[in-house]
Design an enzyme around this catalytic site. Sequence first.
Site: not given
Ligand code: UD1
Ligand code: MG
Length: 453
Positions: A372, A158, A230, A18
């Site tokens: 310069n 979640e 994001n 995004r």
């Molecule tokens: C996650 C939390 C949610 C919380 C929210 C807050 C979980 C399951 N859920 O959801 O409870 O309210 O964050 O913002 O943890 N990432 C990886 N590899 C992966 C997946 C994610 O590196 O396979 C990293 C992403 O780059 C990011 C972070 O982990 O920095 C969070 O991942 P994201 O997919 O944004 O989780 P949310 O669905 O937002």
């Molecule tokens: Mg997130």
Amino acid sequence: MTSRSCLAIVLAAGEGTRMKSKLAKVLHRVGGLPMVAHVARAAAAAGGNDLALVVGRDAQDVEAAVRPFVSEVSVHVQSERLGTGHAVLAARAAIERGYDELLIMFGDTPLINSDALRLARSRLAEGASVAVMGFRASDPTGYGRLIEREGELVAIREHKDANEDEQRINFCNGGLMAIDGRVALSMLDAIGNRNSKGEYYLTDIVEIARSRGKKVVAIEVDAASVLGVNNRVELAEAEAIFQSRARRELMLSGVSMVAPETVWLSWDTEIGSETLVEPNVWFGPGVKIAESVVIHAFSHIEGASVASGAQIGPFARLRPGTRLSENTKAGNFVEIKNAAIGAGAKVNHLSYIGDANVGANANIGAGTITCNYDGYNKHLTEIGAGAFIGSNSALVAPVRIGDNALIAAGSVITQEVPDDAVGFARARQSNKPGLAALVRAKNKAMRDSKRRS
Ligand code: UD1
Ligand code: MG
């Protein structure tokens, strides 16, 4: 601070689609510093000096961004993006080194502060196995909900998996947590992927820990601290919060800002007390301003150090390598780059001073330019103490102007001017008495003859 060892695991494997950017999301900057570096700084300040980075792409650039802030970095590539639980386990080799505590952080939450991390760590020291950072959301849609009972956290649900009652909870998972390092691996390994997204949810660790008789707590932090970026709208929101925090801190430390909302700071901007910053001033990275400096409106400053009593602007541009000593002046439409300006020296109007050493109390006249650059190389201009450079002079570097020397206005100086000498480098003036009327008559006649034809 506690002596318990701590590994910070920073999840940064997200695609960041995004952002619509060629640059990895976590390398986008807030306050002039990549987001992931803010996260690393906060981790280090809370005692998480060893860092495990979980990345998907641009591993080298992401590593380079955090390296200055921590003592140890290991990089772990998560090649398939199967959820936050899976991402943490990508750093298995680092976890296996054996730490008392793990801090799980997201690379895209640049406003996280070390106080919140320290608080989470202190809950572990008091006996909890997991401490989760939660915040109150005005609109909790999309976040994991924190379900508490009798002061303990019992589950994180979640959004997609929550029932109606649970969806009404506005205490949300900020995503960051501290985990007891000695039991972390066995709990992480127990995470499955039976949920609506088919992902390995890190958040399942809460119920796993409880099923093993361990204590889990939630701590509340302000929503801004866990703001996840994001897209570029959220990036600008994070920047705005960063700026207002940074301005506030400086003002409380004794810096005056007439219109703080128009002053732009970098993560490392240092400004001493009693300094006045007028409206619309930009501080890029690497700026150190001492006390009692006046920075007039519309100045642009980066990579510069400025000693006390200096006056800058309005409309001055100080570029990297500028060093202004005590009580110097860099006035309107003056650009300075890689140059040291000695105590009490003045560059008041319309000048470019690049790659130069200017001695104490020298006076650089309006429109003075250091030439310069020859198209290939940069050359040094040395101007002695007490020298006086007449207006509109070009100093063709490399060149040295001696102490207390004078340069006649309008000179193009290509050779050394010794101490105490006057350098003239322009045609001598000659006057023709009465000639003006003759010239006018001749010019008028030419015009009149053109009109007739
Ligand atoms: C996650 C939390 C949610 C919380 C929210 C807050 C979980 C399951 N859920 O959801 O409870 O309210 O964050 O913002 O943890 N990432 C990886 N590899 C992966 C997946 C994610 O590196 O396979 C990293 C992403 O780059 C990011 C972070 O982990 O920095 C969070 O991942 P994201 O997919 O944004 O989780 P949310 O669905 O937002
Ligand atoms: Mg997130």
